[in-house]
Design an enzyme around this catalytic site. Structure first.
Site, short mmCIF file in Angstrom:
data_model
loop_
_atom_site.label_atom_id
_atom_site.label_comp_id
_atom_site.label_asym_id
_atom_site.label_seq_id
_atom_site.Cartn_x
_atom_site.Cartn_y
_atom_site.Cartn_z
N ASP A 273 -2.14 9.74 2.87
CA ASP A 273 -1.67 9.31 1.56
C ASP A 273 -2.26 10.23 0.49
O ASP A 273 -3.44 10.62 0.53
CB ASP A 273 -2.12 7.86 1.30
N HIS B 170 7.21 2.25 4.60
CA HIS B 170 6.04 2.98 5.05
C HIS B 170 4.93 1.97 5.27
O HIS B 170 4.68 1.10 4.45
CB HIS B 170 5.60 4.05 4.04
N ASN C 281 4.16 -2.80 1.46
CA ASN C 281 4.61 -3.33 0.18
C ASN C 281 6.13 -3.38 0.21
O ASN C 281 6.80 -2.39 0.55
CB ASN C 281 4.14 -2.43 -0.97
N HIS D 45 1.06 1.37 5.36
CA HIS D 45 -0.23 1.93 4.95
C HIS D 45 -1.26 1.54 6.00
O HIS D 45 -1.52 0.34 6.20
CB HIS D 45 -0.69 1.32 3.62
N GLN E 38 5.75 -1.62 -4.30
CA GLN E 38 6.48 -0.60 -3.53
C GLN E 38 7.07 0.40 -4.50
O GLN E 38 7.99 0.08 -5.26
CB GLN E 38 7.58 -1.21 -2.67
N SER E 39 6.52 1.62 -4.47
CA SER E 39 7.00 2.66 -5.39
C SER E 39 7.95 3.63 -4.71
O SER E 39 8.64 4.37 -5.40
CB SER E 39 5.80 3.41 -5.98
N VAL E 40 7.95 3.66 -3.38
CA VAL E 40 8.84 4.55 -2.64
C VAL E 40 9.77 3.68 -1.79
O VAL E 40 9.29 2.99 -0.88
CB VAL E 40 8.06 5.53 -1.74
P1 DGP Z 1 3.79 2.15 -2.18
O1 DGP Z 1 3.17 1.97 -3.52
O2 DGP Z 1 3.48 1.03 -1.21
O3 DGP Z 1 5.27 2.47 -2.25
O4 DGP Z 1 3.08 3.42 -1.54
C1 DGP Z 1 3.47 4.72 -1.81
C2 DGP Z 1 2.33 5.61 -1.42
O5 DGP Z 1 2.84 6.92 -1.29
C3 DGP Z 1 1.20 5.67 -2.41
O6 DGP Z 1 0.01 5.15 -1.81
C4 DGP Z 1 1.03 7.12 -2.77
C5 DGP Z 1 1.83 7.82 -1.70
N1 DGP Z 1 2.53 9.00 -2.16
C6 DGP Z 1 3.38 9.08 -3.21
N2 DGP Z 1 3.87 10.33 -3.30
C7 DGP Z 1 3.32 11.03 -2.28
C8 DGP Z 1 3.44 12.39 -1.85
O7 DGP Z 1 4.18 13.20 -2.42
N3 DGP Z 1 2.71 12.76 -0.76
C9 DGP Z 1 1.90 11.87 -0.10
N4 DGP Z 1 1.23 12.34 0.96
N5 DGP Z 1 1.78 10.59 -0.47
C10 DGP Z 1 2.47 10.19 -1.56
#
Ligand code: DGP
Length: 120
Positions: free
Chosen positions: A38, A106, A93, A108, A100-102
């Site tokens: 992450d 996924h 999330n 964690h 959940q931002s993506v």
């Molecule tokens: P969530 O908030 O549950 O959607 O988690 C998204 C996670 O993704 C957050 O912990 C940060 C990680 N993240 C966001 N952008 C990138 C990226 O470009 N590369 C990596 N390795 N992680 C990322």
């Protein structure tokens, strides 16, 4: 499948990492899932396990590709066995309201320190 929604990351962010078009520290890769560090770690061990194909939430993944969800959990366990003695928290999330931002499911894998309960 790309595009930015309210305050969230582009939907294709993890597809681009899986494809190797964006850099990431990959710790596992197979035919169904990819695991990488992450970018904003919340614990000494913080690895994301991501299906190669995009499904938005863990419930979507369970309905649409259950074998991939099983693999994701197996890989999470393997990462935790290798990095933090098999003690870990596996977090999905689901929905912007809970962080959940993506919008590409996924898991964690968090470990390497003590955690409190309930989570914040
Ligand atoms: P969530 O908030 O549950 O959607 O988690 C998204 C996670 O993704 C957050 O912990 C940060 C990680 N993240 C966001 N952008 C990138 C990226 O470009 N590369 C990596 N390795 N992680 C990322």
């Amino acid at each position: 499948m790309s595009g930015r929604r309210n305050g969230s990351a582009p939907a294709d962010l993890f597809l681009r990492i899986v494809a190797g078009d964006l850099p990431a520290t990959v710790v596992h890769s197979d035919d169904l899932v990819v695991a990488f560090e992450d970018a904003d770690p919340q614990a000494p061990v913080h690895v994301l396990v991501v299906p190669r194909e995009r499904h938005e939430t863990v419930a979507d993944l369970a309905a649409e590709a259950p074998a991939t969800l099983a693999r994701l959990v197996q890989v999470a366990q393997r990462v935790a066995d290798e990095r933090c003695g098999g003690h870990y928290r596996l977090v999905f999330n689901s929905g912007e309201d809970v962080g959940q931002s993506v919008p590409h499911v996924h898991g964690h894998v968090l470990g390497g320190r003590a955690f409190t309960w309930p989570p914040g």
